[in-house]
Design a protein around this motif. Structure first.
Motif, mmCIF file in Angstrom:
data_model
loop_
_atom_site.group_PDB
_atom_site.id
_atom_site.type_symbol
_atom_site.label_atom_id
_atom_site.label_comp_id
_atom_site.label_asym_id
_atom_site.label_seq_id
_atom_site.Cartn_x
_atom_site.Cartn_y
_atom_site.Cartn_z
ATOM 1 N N TRP A 107 132.048 37.253 107.237
ATOM 2 C CA TRP A 107 131.643 35.932 107.751
ATOM 3 C C TRP A 107 132.688 35.347 108.679
ATOM 4 N N SER A 108 133.944 35.792 108.587
ATOM 5 C CA SER A 108 134.988 35.254 109.474
ATOM 6 C C SER A 108 134.760 35.688 110.916
ATOM 7 N N ARG A 109 133.891 36.690 111.091
ATOM 8 C CA ARG A 109 133.583 37.167 112.453
ATOM 9 C C ARG A 109 132.326 36.509 113.030
ATOM 10 N N CYS A 110 131.705 35.628 112.261
ATOM 11 C CA CYS A 110 130.506 34.931 112.754
ATOM 12 C C CYS A 110 130.907 33.784 113.685
ATOM 13 N N GLU A 111 130.050 33.532 114.670
ATOM 14 C CA GLU A 111 130.312 32.426 115.604
ATOM 15 C C GLU A 111 129.964 31.089 114.972
ATOM 16 N N TRP A 112 128.946 31.059 114.077
ATOM 17 C CA TRP A 112 128.416 29.784 113.570
ATOM 18 C C TRP A 112 127.893 29.958 112.160
ATOM 19 N N LEU A 113 128.416 29.154 111.250
ATOM 20 C CA LEU A 113 127.957 29.162 109.861
ATOM 21 C C LEU A 113 127.389 27.790 109.538
ATOM 22 N N VAL A 114 126.254 27.750 108.846
ATOM 23 C CA VAL A 114 125.701 26.491 108.336
ATOM 24 C C VAL A 114 125.616 26.619 106.818
ATOM 25 N N PHE A 115 126.321 25.730 106.107
ATOM 26 C CA PHE A 115 126.300 25.743 104.647
ATOM 27 C C PHE A 115 125.327 24.680 104.148
ATOM 28 N N ALA A 116 124.476 25.046 103.199
ATOM 29 C CA ALA A 116 123.514 24.118 102.602
ATOM 30 C C ALA A 116 123.892 23.897 101.148
ATOM 31 N N CYS A 117 124.366 22.696 100.830
ATOM 32 C CA CYS A 117 124.813 22.403 99.467
ATOM 33 C C CYS A 117 123.660 21.813 98.651
ATOM 34 N N GLY A 118 123.142 22.630 97.738
ATOM 35 C CA GLY A 118 122.116 22.126 96.834
ATOM 36 C C GLY A 118 122.750 21.307 95.725
ATOM 37 N N ARG A 119 121.881 20.564 95.035
ATOM 38 C CA ARG A 119 122.288 19.812 93.852
ATOM 39 C C ARG A 119 121.141 19.880 92.851
ATOM 40 N N TYR A 120 121.267 19.122 91.754
ATOM 41 C CA TYR A 120 120.230 19.065 90.714
ATOM 42 C C TYR A 120 119.947 20.488 90.205
ATOM 43 N N GLU A 121 118.679 20.854 90.042
ATOM 44 C CA GLU A 121 118.329 22.202 89.558
ATOM 45 C C GLU A 121 118.166 23.179 90.721
ATOM 46 N N GLY A 122 118.429 22.713 91.926
ATOM 47 C CA GLY A 122 118.305 23.595 93.075
ATOM 48 C C GLY A 122 117.357 23.039 94.123
ATOM 49 N N ILE A 123 117.109 23.842 95.137
ATOM 50 C CA ILE A 123 116.292 23.475 96.294
ATOM 51 C C ILE A 123 114.920 24.138 96.165
ATOM 52 N N ASP A 124 113.870 23.432 96.525
ATOM 53 C CA ASP A 124 112.501 23.978 96.507
ATOM 54 C C ASP A 124 112.488 25.351 97.194
ATOM 55 N N GLU A 125 111.977 26.342 96.520
ATOM 56 C CA GLU A 125 112.012 27.747 96.980
ATOM 57 C C GLU A 125 111.353 27.908 98.349
ATOM 58 N N ARG A 126 110.421 27.026 98.666
ATOM 59 C CA ARG A 126 109.692 27.166 99.933
ATOM 60 C C ARG A 126 110.602 26.930 101.143
ATOM 61 N N VAL A 127 111.755 26.289 100.900
ATOM 62 C CA VAL A 127 112.713 26.112 102.008
ATOM 63 C C VAL A 127 113.251 27.472 102.445
ATOM 64 N N TYR A 128 113.602 28.306 101.467
ATOM 65 C CA TYR A 128 114.106 29.658 101.781
ATOM 66 C C TYR A 128 113.024 30.464 102.496
ATOM 67 N N GLN A 129 111.776 30.331 102.010
ATOM 68 C CA GLN A 129 110.661 31.076 102.608
ATOM 69 C C GLN A 129 110.443 30.626 104.045
ATOM 70 N N HIS A 130 110.512 29.300 104.252
ATOM 71 C CA HIS A 130 110.338 28.742 105.601
ATOM 72 C C HIS A 130 111.394 29.292 106.557
ATOM 73 N N LEU A 131 112.656 29.270 106.125
ATOM 74 C CA LEU A 131 113.746 29.730 107.008
ATOM 75 C C LEU A 131 113.586 31.209 107.343
ATOM 76 N N ALA A 132 113.206 31.992 106.337
ATOM 77 C CA ALA A 132 112.995 33.427 106.585
ATOM 78 C C ALA A 132 111.838 33.629 107.565
ATOM 79 N N ASP A 133 110.768 32.867 107.389
ATOM 80 C CA ASP A 133 109.585 33.031 108.244
ATOM 81 C C ASP A 133 109.829 32.582 109.684
ATOM 82 N N VAL A 134 110.794 31.690 109.919
ATOM 83 C CA VAL A 134 111.083 31.278 111.298
ATOM 84 C C VAL A 134 112.248 32.093 111.868
ATOM 85 N N GLY A 135 112.613 33.163 111.150
ATOM 86 C CA GLY A 135 113.571 34.121 111.698
ATOM 87 C C GLY A 135 115.032 33.781 111.492
#
Ligand SMILES: N#Cc1c(-c2ccc3ccn(Cc4ccncc4)c3c2)n[nH]c1N
Length: 249
Positions: A107-135
């Protein structure tokens, strides 16, 4: 390197203004931005969570603010970078792949990292599906087999492990080579002056004489031997791949 962090606790990330990471930011080696997820909510209470569908304890982070946040951060990041480069989106997650030094090096060789900090019991699973589906390129990383209350502590640790490997951040790049885990072994024991130290209990403790010999070859050999012995004693699991390689050679 650009880093964006999305969180409901921006103040949790203020340690990234300090020390080595803070200096790297001031020197322009890292461009780090922290965003409050609630800026992408539109109700009076700035709601980011709701009860879990299907019942169960705790709350789950709603998908709408996250989708809007990723869209907004992607747009502002691409404008700042002046390219249509896509970030690696990293979710600290107890169900993620173990974060290791090899991950930090990658990861130190990546140009751009975006970190998503979840809380509570986690993030709705459909967010991961959405991101994967938009490439989007998405990674789920875990700090270890223990439970935290959210992703912020993990982002602090991962950011430090990654950024210190960015060229120019650590003054003496050679020190990165001999560190624990850098070469698959635990680091050797270190000593400094005084060579002979009488501890508070009156015990005289001598540093290993080899370190005072001035024979750099013998010192290097001693340190390698110490690393291997320490690894064998404390982390034999790290030696298994190395032993297999040796057996196969
Ligand atoms: N990296 C990492 C982690 C986390 C972690 C990371 C992100 C979140 C978001 C929410 N929670 C709370 C929670 C959610 C589900 N199960 C248990 C706890 C998190 C925990 N715990 N332990 C690690 N090694």
């Amino acid at each position: 390197m650009r880093i964006d962090v999305i969180t409901i606790f921006p103040e949790y990330l203020t340690p990234l203004e300090l020390s080595l990471i803070g200096r790297a930011r001031r020197e322009g080696l890292v461009d780090l931005h922290v965003h409050d997820l609630r800026q992408w909510t539109h109700d009076r209470h700035r709601t980011v969570d709701d009860s879990p569908l299907g019942g169960g304890a705790g709350m789950v982070m709603k998908p709408e603010p996250w989708a809007a946040a990723f869209s907004g951060v992607r747009e502002s990041g691409q404008a700042a970078l002046g390219t249509d480069v896509e970030p690696l989106i990293i979710f600290p997650n107890p169900a993620g792949e173990p974060f290791a030094q090899s991950t930090a090096q990658e990861w130190s060789r990546c140009e751009w990292l975006v970190f998503a900090c979840g809380r509570y019991e986690g993030i709705d699973e459909r967010v991961y599906q959405h991101l994967a589906d938009v490439g989007c390129e998405v990674a789920l990383a875990s700090l270890g087999d223990y439970v935290l209350n959210g992703g912020e502590v993990a982002v602090l640790a991962i950011t430090e492990a990654v950024v210190r490997l960015v060229p120019g951040v650590v003054g003496n790049a050679e020190s990165l080579i001999e560190e624990s885990h850098a070469a698959g072994l635990l680091e050797y024991p270190v000593f400094t002056r005084p060579a002979s130290w009488t501890d508070p209990a009156g015990v005289v403790r001598e540093a290993p004489p080899i370190l005072l010999s001035g024979d750099h070859g013998k010192i290097a050999a001693w340190r390698q031997e110490q690393s291997e012995a320490r690894t064998r004693e404390r982390r034999p699991d790290l030696l298994a791949p190395l032993d297999e390689d040796a057996a196969g050679s």
